[in-house]
Every structure is written in C-alpha cells, then in structure tokens.
Design a protein around this motif. Sequence first.
Motif, mmCIF file in Angstrom:
data_model
loop_
_atom_site.group_PDB
_atom_site.id
_atom_site.type_symbol
_atom_site.label_atom_id
_atom_site.label_comp_id
_atom_site.label_asym_id
_atom_site.label_seq_id
_atom_site.Cartn_x
_atom_site.Cartn_y
_atom_site.Cartn_z
ATOM 1 N N THR A 1 86.175 -30.227 45.170
ATOM 2 C CA THR A 1 87.041 -30.965 44.234
ATOM 3 C C THR A 1 88.512 -30.637 44.486
ATOM 4 O OG1 THR A 1 85.295 -30.995 42.579
ATOM 5 C CG2 THR A 1 87.537 -31.363 41.784
ATOM 6 N N ARG A 2 88.810 -29.366 44.712
ATOM 7 C CA ARG A 2 90.192 -28.953 44.978
ATOM 8 C C ARG A 2 90.695 -29.570 46.283
ATOM 9 N NH1 ARG A 2 91.748 -22.931 44.266
ATOM 10 N NH2 ARG A 2 93.035 -23.650 42.575
ATOM 11 N N ALA A 3 89.871 -29.564 47.331
ATOM 12 C CA ALA A 3 90.271 -30.151 48.614
ATOM 13 C C ALA A 3 90.517 -31.652 48.458
ATOM 14 C CB ALA A 3 89.208 -29.880 49.674
ATOM 15 N N ARG A 4 89.653 -32.324 47.692
ATOM 16 C CA ARG A 4 89.813 -33.759 47.461
ATOM 17 C C ARG A 4 91.108 -34.049 46.704
ATOM 18 N NH1 ARG A 4 85.458 -34.643 44.493
ATOM 19 N NH2 ARG A 4 84.157 -34.153 46.274
ATOM 20 N N ALA A 5 91.422 -33.229 45.696
ATOM 21 C CA ALA A 5 92.650 -33.410 44.916
ATOM 22 C C ALA A 5 93.882 -33.201 45.787
ATOM 23 C CB ALA A 5 92.669 -32.458 43.729
ATOM 24 N N LEU A 6 93.840 -32.196 46.669
ATOM 25 C CA LEU A 6 94.967 -31.961 47.569
ATOM 26 C C LEU A 6 95.149 -33.129 48.537
ATOM 27 C CD1 LEU A 6 94.501 -28.161 48.367
ATOM 28 C CD2 LEU A 6 96.352 -29.209 47.044
ATOM 29 N N ALA A 7 94.047 -33.645 49.061
ATOM 30 C CA ALA A 7 94.120 -34.783 49.980
ATOM 31 C C ALA A 7 94.677 -36.014 49.263
ATOM 32 C CB ALA A 7 92.749 -35.079 50.571
ATOM 33 N N ASP A 8 94.222 -36.242 48.025
ATOM 34 C CA ASP A 8 94.712 -37.389 47.253
ATOM 35 C C ASP A 8 96.198 -37.269 46.944
ATOM 36 O OD1 ASP A 8 92.150 -38.377 47.320
ATOM 37 O OD2 ASP A 8 91.684 -37.884 45.212
ATOM 38 N N ALA A 9 96.692 -36.032 46.859
ATOM 39 C CA ALA A 9 98.108 -35.796 46.577
ATOM 40 C C ALA A 9 98.960 -35.842 47.840
ATOM 41 C CB ALA A 9 98.281 -34.450 45.884
ATOM 42 N N GLY A 10 98.332 -36.088 49.000
ATOM 43 C CA GLY A 10 99.082 -36.199 50.246
ATOM 44 C C GLY A 10 99.121 -34.929 51.071
ATOM 45 N N GLN A 11 98.424 -33.913 50.643
ATOM 46 C CA GLN A 11 98.381 -32.656 51.404
ATOM 47 C C GLN A 11 97.590 -32.883 52.682
ATOM 48 O OE1 GLN A 11 99.665 -29.472 50.649
ATOM 49 N NE2 GLN A 11 98.992 -28.953 52.701
ATOM 50 N N LEU A 12 98.164 -32.510 53.793
ATOM 51 C CA LEU A 12 97.466 -32.653 55.057
ATOM 52 C C LEU A 12 96.382 -31.590 55.168
ATOM 53 C CD1 LEU A 12 100.457 -33.272 57.485
ATOM 54 C CD2 LEU A 12 98.855 -34.940 56.572
ATOM 55 N N ALA A 13 95.237 -31.992 55.615
ATOM 56 C CA ALA A 13 94.134 -31.050 55.796
ATOM 57 C C ALA A 13 94.269 -30.373 57.151
ATOM 58 C CB ALA A 13 92.806 -31.781 55.713
ATOM 59 N N VAL A 14 93.956 -29.115 57.197
ATOM 60 C CA VAL A 14 93.951 -28.366 58.436
ATOM 61 C C VAL A 14 92.498 -28.242 58.862
ATOM 62 C CG1 VAL A 14 94.491 -26.167 59.545
ATOM 63 C CG2 VAL A 14 95.996 -27.086 57.781
ATOM 64 N N ASP A 15 92.204 -28.729 60.053
ATOM 65 C CA ASP A 15 90.823 -28.681 60.531
ATOM 66 C C ASP A 15 90.589 -27.346 61.223
ATOM 67 O OD1 ASP A 15 88.294 -29.112 61.386
ATOM 68 O OD2 ASP A 15 88.771 -30.702 62.810
ATOM 69 N N VAL A 16 89.802 -26.509 60.561
ATOM 70 C CA VAL A 16 89.457 -25.226 61.155
ATOM 71 C C VAL A 16 87.962 -25.171 61.450
ATOM 72 C CG1 VAL A 16 91.377 -23.908 60.206
ATOM 73 C CG2 VAL A 16 89.298 -24.196 58.857
ATOM 74 N N GLY A 17 87.370 -26.349 61.606
ATOM 75 C CA GLY A 17 85.950 -26.430 61.942
ATOM 76 C C GLY A 17 85.052 -26.108 60.771
ATOM 77 N N ASP A 18 83.933 -25.488 61.085
ATOM 78 C CA ASP A 18 82.944 -25.181 60.053
ATOM 79 C C ASP A 18 83.456 -24.180 59.026
ATOM 80 O OD1 ASP A 18 81.126 -26.918 61.127
ATOM 81 O OD2 ASP A 18 80.101 -25.378 62.321
ATOM 82 N N ALA A 19 84.480 -23.418 59.366
ATOM 83 C CA ALA A 19 84.997 -22.420 58.426
ATOM 84 C C ALA A 19 85.562 -23.071 57.167
ATOM 85 C CB ALA A 19 86.064 -21.567 59.103
ATOM 86 N N ALA A 20 85.972 -24.345 57.254
ATOM 87 C CA ALA A 20 86.546 -25.026 56.094
ATOM 88 C C ALA A 20 85.481 -25.657 55.206
ATOM 89 C CB ALA A 20 87.525 -26.105 56.564
ATOM 90 N N THR A 21 84.240 -25.682 55.641
ATOM 91 C CA THR A 21 83.178 -26.300 54.859
ATOM 92 C C THR A 21 82.598 -25.284 53.891
ATOM 93 O OG1 THR A 21 82.639 -27.682 56.751
ATOM 94 C CG2 THR A 21 80.994 -27.556 54.994
ATOM 95 N N PRO A 22 82.682 -25.584 52.567
ATOM 96 C CA PRO A 22 82.109 -24.634 51.618
ATOM 97 C C PRO A 22 80.602 -24.517 51.819
ATOM 98 C CG PRO A 22 83.295 -26.406 50.489
ATOM 99 C CD PRO A 22 83.262 -26.739 51.943
ATOM 100 N N VAL A 23 80.102 -23.320 51.688
ATOM 101 C CA VAL A 23 78.688 -23.053 51.896
ATOM 102 C C VAL A 23 78.147 -22.323 50.670
ATOM 103 C CG1 VAL A 23 76.994 -21.985 53.437
ATOM 104 C CG2 VAL A 23 79.193 -22.725 54.343
ATOM 105 N N MET A 24 76.921 -22.682 50.278
ATOM 106 C CA MET A 24 76.288 -21.979 49.172
ATOM 107 C C MET A 24 76.096 -20.526 49.574
ATOM 108 S SD MET A 24 75.354 -23.582 46.352
ATOM 109 C CE MET A 24 73.845 -22.868 45.770
ATOM 110 N N PRO A 25 76.527 -19.608 48.731
ATOM 111 C CA PRO A 25 76.288 -18.196 49.051
ATOM 112 C C PRO A 25 74.798 -17.894 48.971
ATOM 113 C CG PRO A 25 77.263 -18.434 46.877
ATOM 114 C CD PRO A 25 77.232 -19.794 47.492
ATOM 115 N N PRO A 26 74.371 -16.825 49.614
ATOM 116 C CA PRO A 26 72.943 -16.481 49.534
ATOM 117 C C PRO A 26 72.574 -16.151 48.102
ATOM 118 C CG PRO A 26 74.204 -14.712 50.554
ATOM 119 C CD PRO A 26 75.138 -15.876 50.378
ATOM 120 N N THR A 27 71.300 -16.314 47.791
ATOM 121 C CA THR A 27 70.852 -16.002 46.442
ATOM 122 C C THR A 27 71.046 -14.513 46.180
ATOM 123 O OG1 THR A 27 68.601 -15.694 47.214
ATOM 124 C CG2 THR A 27 69.167 -17.868 46.347
ATOM 125 N N ARG A 28 71.295 -14.215 44.942
ATOM 126 C CA ARG A 28 71.541 -12.831 44.565
ATOM 127 C C ARG A 28 70.244 -12.028 44.649
ATOM 128 N NH1 ARG A 28 75.031 -13.904 39.124
ATOM 129 N NH2 ARG A 28 76.578 -15.221 40.104
#
Length: 157
Positions: free
Chosen positions: A102-129
């Motif tokens: 949601t934050r990334a989408r809001a920044l993009a909608d506001a004109g913020q340029l996205a920096v492509d850092v590959g898979d590192a920029a994709t949020p991932v579900m953390p492992p189960t506790r």
Amino acid sequence: MPIRPENLLRYPTNWPEISRAIKERAGWRCECEGECGRGTHPGRCPNLHEGAAYGTGSTVCLTTAHLDHTPENCDPANLRAMCQGCHLHLDTGHHAVTRAQTRARALADAGQLAVDVGDAATPVMPPTRPQTPHTIPAPATEQLLLDLPTTPEGTRP
C-alpha cells in the motif's frame, strides 16, 4: 474482522453463512492451538465468543481466519474460528506485506519514482513464528505434614 472494501469481491456471496458454520463447528470457541504464534495459551485458546478474553477481560469477538490469507479459499480445512487476538497475531506478517504494498502504491501514485532492486523490493511473508509452550513456574512451596493423634470413636477433640 471487517472486510476491507477492496477485498469485498474476493469473498463468496455466501461468506456470512460459511463463517457462521465455522464458528458453530468450533462451538463458538477460538480454535487456535498455537498457530497464531502468541505463545500465551497452552493447547487450545480458551476464549469464548462474547465472553471475557483471558489476560485483558475485553469482550471476545469470534472471527473466521483464512490460514493461507486467501479469501477465495473457503475450504473448511483452511478456515479457523479465532478470537480477535489470535486472528490479529496470525495475520501480523500478512499485514506487514500489504502495508508495504500500500505504501509503495501511494508513493507511485504521488509521482515517486520506483527503484528497481529486483526481488529485494518485493515484500515477502515472514516465516511463521515458532510455537513455544506457555508455562507458568509453580511457586516454591513446602508441604507441612501434621501427625495428629486420633480420637476415640464417639468423642470430640
């Protein structure tokens, strides 16, 4: 838990009936057996719908949780009746992922340029506790044994 407007169409039209059936299956008691990761209850959570929540005393609102966080998957094996505390803890990782998106989408909608850092920029579900059993240490006590004389039958001490 209320369904967010953007997810409303992901739920089947008979979701209220499905959710009620899961709660009835559970006997209107939280079905969590530690999968939430709270580590505050050994075995099954004791919270009952509209009862007092253990630990806080707040009124329990039983919800229906998707274990895989996918509203379209309404297989009963994927659904658990959970109190709001267990459900929120179960969804902690999922909420972190959607918050980042949601934050990334809001920044993009506001004109913020996205920096492509590959898979590192994709949020991932953390492992189960890891599930740790909740144990309360027993207080140190001594047992006092008294050797009292017996009184003859029919007499008072």
